[in-house]
Design an enzyme around this catalytic site. Structure first.
Site, PDB file in Angstrom:
ATOM      1  N   TYR A 146       0.796   7.504  16.088  1.00 33.44           N
ATOM      2  CA  TYR A 146      -0.434   6.753  15.837  1.00 33.44           C
ATOM      3  C   TYR A 146      -1.165   6.464  17.152  1.00 33.44           C
ATOM      4  O   TYR A 146      -2.340   6.800  17.305  1.00 33.44           O
ATOM      5  CB  TYR A 146      -0.075   5.456  15.127  1.00 33.44           C
ATOM      6  CG  TYR A 146      -1.250   4.597  14.707  1.00 33.44           C
ATOM      7  CD1 TYR A 146      -2.047   4.945  13.620  1.00 33.44           C
ATOM      8  CD2 TYR A 146      -1.552   3.418  15.387  1.00 33.44           C
ATOM      9  CE1 TYR A 146      -3.114   4.140  13.223  1.00 33.44           C
ATOM     10  CE2 TYR A 146      -2.614   2.605  14.991  1.00 33.44           C
ATOM     11  CZ  TYR A 146      -3.381   2.971  13.909  1.00 33.44           C
ATOM     12  OH  TYR A 146      -4.437   2.170  13.519  1.00 33.44           O
ATOM     13  N   PRO A 276       4.615  -4.338  20.096  1.00 29.27           N
ATOM     14  CA  PRO A 276       3.984  -5.027  21.235  1.00 29.27           C
ATOM     15  C   PRO A 276       4.242  -6.537  21.209  1.00 29.27           C
ATOM     16  O   PRO A 276       4.204  -7.152  20.146  1.00 29.27           O
ATOM     17  CB  PRO A 276       2.494  -4.727  21.053  1.00 29.27           C
ATOM     18  CG  PRO A 276       2.451  -3.485  20.225  1.00 29.27           C
ATOM     19  CD  PRO A 276       3.634  -3.582  19.306  1.00 29.27           C
TER      20      PRO A 276
HETATM   21  P1  NAD Z   1      -5.845   2.077   5.125  1.00 26.72           P
HETATM   22  O1  NAD Z   1      -4.519   2.750   5.167  1.00 26.72           O
HETATM   23  O2  NAD Z   1      -6.091   1.072   4.053  1.00 26.72           O
HETATM   24  O3  NAD Z   1      -7.013   3.132   5.064  1.00 26.72           O
HETATM   25  C1  NAD Z   1      -6.920   4.440   5.597  1.00 26.72           C
HETATM   26  C2  NAD Z   1      -7.558   5.396   4.603  1.00 26.72           C
HETATM   27  O4  NAD Z   1      -7.513   6.724   5.136  1.00 26.72           O
HETATM   28  C3  NAD Z   1      -6.813   5.429   3.268  1.00 26.72           C
HETATM   29  O5  NAD Z   1      -7.739   5.336   2.209  1.00 26.72           O
HETATM   30  C4  NAD Z   1      -6.098   6.779   3.293  1.00 26.72           C
HETATM   31  O6  NAD Z   1      -5.856   7.302   2.001  1.00 26.72           O
HETATM   32  C5  NAD Z   1      -7.075   7.615   4.107  1.00 26.72           C
HETATM   33  N1  NAD Z   1      -6.456   8.787   4.741  1.00 26.72           N
HETATM   34  C6  NAD Z   1      -5.294   8.839   5.441  1.00 26.72           C
HETATM   35  N2  NAD Z   1      -5.081  10.093   5.876  1.00 26.72           N
HETATM   36  C7  NAD Z   1      -6.133  10.849   5.440  1.00 26.72           C
HETATM   37  C8  NAD Z   1      -6.482  12.225   5.557  1.00 26.72           C
HETATM   38  N3  NAD Z   1      -5.702  13.089   6.227  1.00 26.72           N
HETATM   39  N4  NAD Z   1      -7.628  12.657   4.967  1.00 26.72           N
HETATM   40  C9  NAD Z   1      -8.414  11.795   4.279  1.00 26.72           C
HETATM   41  N5  NAD Z   1      -8.143  10.480   4.136  1.00 26.72           N
HETATM   42  C10 NAD Z   1      -7.009  10.020   4.717  1.00 26.72           C
HETATM   43  O7  NAD Z   1      -6.055   1.401   6.560  1.00 26.72           O
HETATM   44  P2  NAD Z   1      -7.243   0.495   7.114  1.00 26.72           P
HETATM   45  O8  NAD Z   1      -6.660  -0.764   7.588  1.00 26.72           O
HETATM   46  O9  NAD Z   1      -8.378   0.465   6.160  1.00 26.72           O
HETATM   47  O10 NAD Z   1      -7.659   1.333   8.421  1.00 26.72           O
HETATM   48  C11 NAD Z   1      -8.815   2.131   8.466  1.00 26.72           C
HETATM   49  C12 NAD Z   1      -8.999   2.680   9.865  1.00 26.72           C
HETATM   50  O11 NAD Z   1      -9.135   1.611  10.803  1.00 26.72           O
HETATM   51  C13 NAD Z   1      -7.823   3.534  10.342  1.00 26.72           C
HETATM   52  O12 NAD Z   1      -8.336   4.635  11.084  1.00 26.72           O
HETATM   53  C14 NAD Z   1      -7.068   2.612  11.250  1.00 26.72           C
HETATM   54  O13 NAD Z   1      -6.371   3.311  12.252  1.00 26.72           O
HETATM   55  C15 NAD Z   1      -8.180   1.751  11.829  1.00 26.72           C
HETATM   56  N6  NAD Z   1      -7.661   0.439  12.248  1.00 26.72           N
HETATM   57  C16 NAD Z   1      -7.358  -0.520  11.327  1.00 26.72           C
HETATM   58  C17 NAD Z   1      -6.855  -1.730  11.767  1.00 26.72           C
HETATM   59  C18 NAD Z   1      -6.506  -2.852  10.809  1.00 26.72           C
HETATM   60  O14 NAD Z   1      -5.987  -3.876  11.247  1.00 26.72           O
HETATM   61  N7  NAD Z   1      -6.791  -2.766   9.533  1.00 26.72           N
HETATM   62  C19 NAD Z   1      -6.635  -1.957  13.131  1.00 26.72           C
HETATM   63  C20 NAD Z   1      -6.933  -0.935  14.033  1.00 26.72           C
HETATM   64  C21 NAD Z   1      -7.470   0.251  13.579  1.00 26.72           C
HETATM   65  N1  UDP Z   2       5.902  -8.402  11.234  1.00 28.33           N
HETATM   66  C1  UDP Z   2       6.811  -9.350  10.781  1.00 28.33           C
HETATM   67  N2  UDP Z   2       7.164  -9.336   9.470  1.00 28.33           N
HETATM   68  C2  UDP Z   2       6.641  -8.454   8.562  1.00 28.33           C
HETATM   69  C3  UDP Z   2       5.709  -7.495   9.025  1.00 28.33           C
HETATM   70  C4  UDP Z   2       5.361  -7.492  10.377  1.00 28.33           C
HETATM   71  O1  UDP Z   2       7.313 -10.173  11.550  1.00 28.33           O
HETATM   72  O2  UDP Z   2       7.027  -8.540   7.366  1.00 28.33           O
HETATM   73  C5  UDP Z   2       5.514  -8.436  12.653  1.00 28.33           C
HETATM   74  C6  UDP Z   2       5.605  -7.089  13.381  1.00 28.33           C
HETATM   75  O3  UDP Z   2       6.889  -6.899  13.924  1.00 28.33           O
HETATM   76  C7  UDP Z   2       4.547  -7.257  14.452  1.00 28.33           C
HETATM   77  C8  UDP Z   2       3.482  -8.151  13.799  1.00 28.33           C
HETATM   78  O4  UDP Z   2       4.132  -8.779  12.702  1.00 28.33           O
HETATM   79  O5  UDP Z   2       5.078  -7.939  15.563  1.00 28.33           O
HETATM   80  C9  UDP Z   2       2.277  -7.374  13.286  1.00 28.33           C
HETATM   81  O6  UDP Z   2       2.758  -6.288  12.501  1.00 28.33           O
HETATM   82  P1  UDP Z   2       1.787  -5.311  11.695  1.00 28.33           P
HETATM   83  O7  UDP Z   2       2.660  -4.265  11.099  1.00 28.33           O
HETATM   84  O8  UDP Z   2       0.925  -6.113  10.784  1.00 28.33           O
HETATM   85  O9  UDP Z   2       0.808  -4.695  12.788  1.00 28.33           O
HETATM   86  P2  UDP Z   2       0.966  -4.168  14.287  1.00 28.33           P
HETATM   87  O10 UDP Z   2       2.378  -4.309  14.774  1.00 28.33           O
HETATM   88  O11 UDP Z   2       0.528  -2.754  14.218  1.00 28.33           O
HETATM   89  O12 UDP Z   2       0.056  -5.066  15.045  1.00 28.33           O
END
Ligand code: NAD
Ligand code: UDP
Length: 316
Positions: A146, A276
């Site tokens: 990722y 992290p």
């Molecule tokens: P999510 O998993 O709900 O949405 C991702 C979407 O992408 C899903 O609908 C999935 O089916 C689709 N997808 C995955 N692989 C695909 C492919 N090969 N072709 C077409 N569609 C595909 O996650 P989200 O939280 O909505 O995240 C959306 C974007 O924002 C992602 O790129 C993620 O990396 C980025 N992002 C989200 C967060 C967060 O906290 N939500 C933080 C940082 C970055």
């Molecule tokens: N985490 C936790 N319990 C859970 C899920 C996540 O303690 O049931 C912790 C995880 O280890 C991380 C933080 O919560 O330190 C955020 O996790 P998340 O998977 O939401 O996102 P990311 O690590 O990508 O920020």
């Protein structure tokens, strides 16, 4: 404002569905492209009646031919359990997906937004994280598919900008939460809320002293749209988009238990590798360039999220 035809990849996911809704409300035509790996039709079913909304099942690792004015590239699983399920596909989604969407943008001369992530900073040595920090990322660990996939996607965006003069916008999104997160998503907010509502144990990974900064989804979507609309187009980003309020995971667990009024106990399980220790955005750049900052406090956003999951659980 001119009606634009806008492509949203990952449009049936958590953030994508809110973005599609917002773009339709702004009067645009929206093409939502998704392979439904982590997204779901239930996230977009309420948009299907609109003559200006179209959903297409497609995997972005394969080329796509559509005629659009703008592209928001969000396709990629975002939760660790989902992106680690098939790590090779995760890297392909970020890298081949970026190449395909950038190629499309180049052909149709569309402006393109990339949903990048705070994960490009890895386990950061600089706190809070500023955009000029290059990060501390393990290239071979469980999160690397990722983190490095998203880093390579950023490289591709900036090379298309330099080499082909493509209009790009790169937003680095920090942990975002809200209604339409998937129930089985595995991310911390959805896990804790669902566990508290069901009266199950709240699973803190590790000691719970690690920190995150949580942005409510409507605030985040506002930031993304402002970045895309911001002119001149020479401002490419990367720009941090997130809420600078920083909480430990323990504080989050206690707040959720309190808001739900739950009897759940807090339990500790092992910390996943490369998790992290701290994460908090410096959003000075977004404030200055986009006149944007989050407005929804954590307790308010959590209350809306709890109400959403409560309603979903009652239909089960
Ligand atoms: P999510 O998993 O709900 O949405 C991702 C979407 O992408 C899903 O609908 C999935 O089916 C689709 N997808 C995955 N692989 C695909 C492919 N090969 N072709 C077409 N569609 C595909 O996650 P989200 O939280 O909505 O995240 C959306 C974007 O924002 C992602 O790129 C993620 O990396 C980025 N992002 C989200 C967060 C967060 O906290 N939500 C933080 C940082 C970055
Ligand atoms: N985490 C936790 N319990 C859970 C899920 C996540 O303690 O049931 C912790 C995880 O280890 C991380 C933080 O919560 O330190 C955020 O996790 P998340 O998977 O939401 O996102 P990311 O690590 O990508 O920020």
């Amino acid at each position: 404002m001119r009606k634009k035809r806008v492509l949203v990849t990952g449009g049936s996911g958590f953030l994508g569905s809110h973005l599609c809704e917002r773009l339709l409300a702004m009067g645009h035509e929206v093409i939502c492209v998704d392979n439904f790996f982590t997204g779901s039709k239930s996230n977009i079913v309420h948009l299907m009646d609109s003559p200006y909304f179209e959903a297409v099942r497609h995997d972005v690792t394969f080329p796509l031919y559509v005629e659009v004015d703008e592209i928001y590239n969000l396709a990629c699983p975002a939760s660790p359990i989902h992106y680690q399920h098939d790590p090779v596909q995760t890297t392909k989604t970020s890298v081949h997906g970026a190449i395909n969407m950038l190629g499309l943008a180049k052909r149709v001369k569309a402006k393109i937004f990339q949903a990048s992530t705070s994960e490009v900073y890895g386990d950061p040595n600089v706190h809070p994280q500023t955009e000029d920090y290059w990060g501390n990322v393990n290239p071979t660990g469980l999160r690397s598919c990722y983190d490095e996939g998203k880093r390579c996607a950023e490289t591709l965006f900036f090379d298309y900008n330099r080499q082909h003069k493509l209009k790009i916008k790169v937003g680095r999104i920090f942990n975002t939460y809200g209604p339409r997160m998937a129930m089985d998503d595995g991310r911390v907010v959805s896990n804790f809320v669902v566990q508290a509502l069901k009266g199950e144990d709240i699973t803190i990974y590790g000691g719970g002293e690690q920190t995150r900064s949580f942005c409510f989804v409507t605030d985040l979507v506002e930031g993304i749209v402002r970045l895309m609309e911001q002119t001149p187009d020479e401002f490419t980003g990367p720009v941090n988009l997130g809420n600078p309020g920083e909480f430990t995971i323990r504080e989050l667990a206690e707040t959720v238990v309190d808001l739900v009024g739950s009897q759940s106990k807090i339990v500790h399980t092992p910390l996943p590798s490369d998790d992290p220790m701290q994460r908090c955005p410096d959003i000075s750049l977004a404030k200055r360039i986009l006149d944007w900052e989050p407005e929804v406090p954590l307790r308010e956003g959590l209350a809306l999220t709890i109400a959403y999951f409560d309603a979903v659980l009652k239909t089960k």
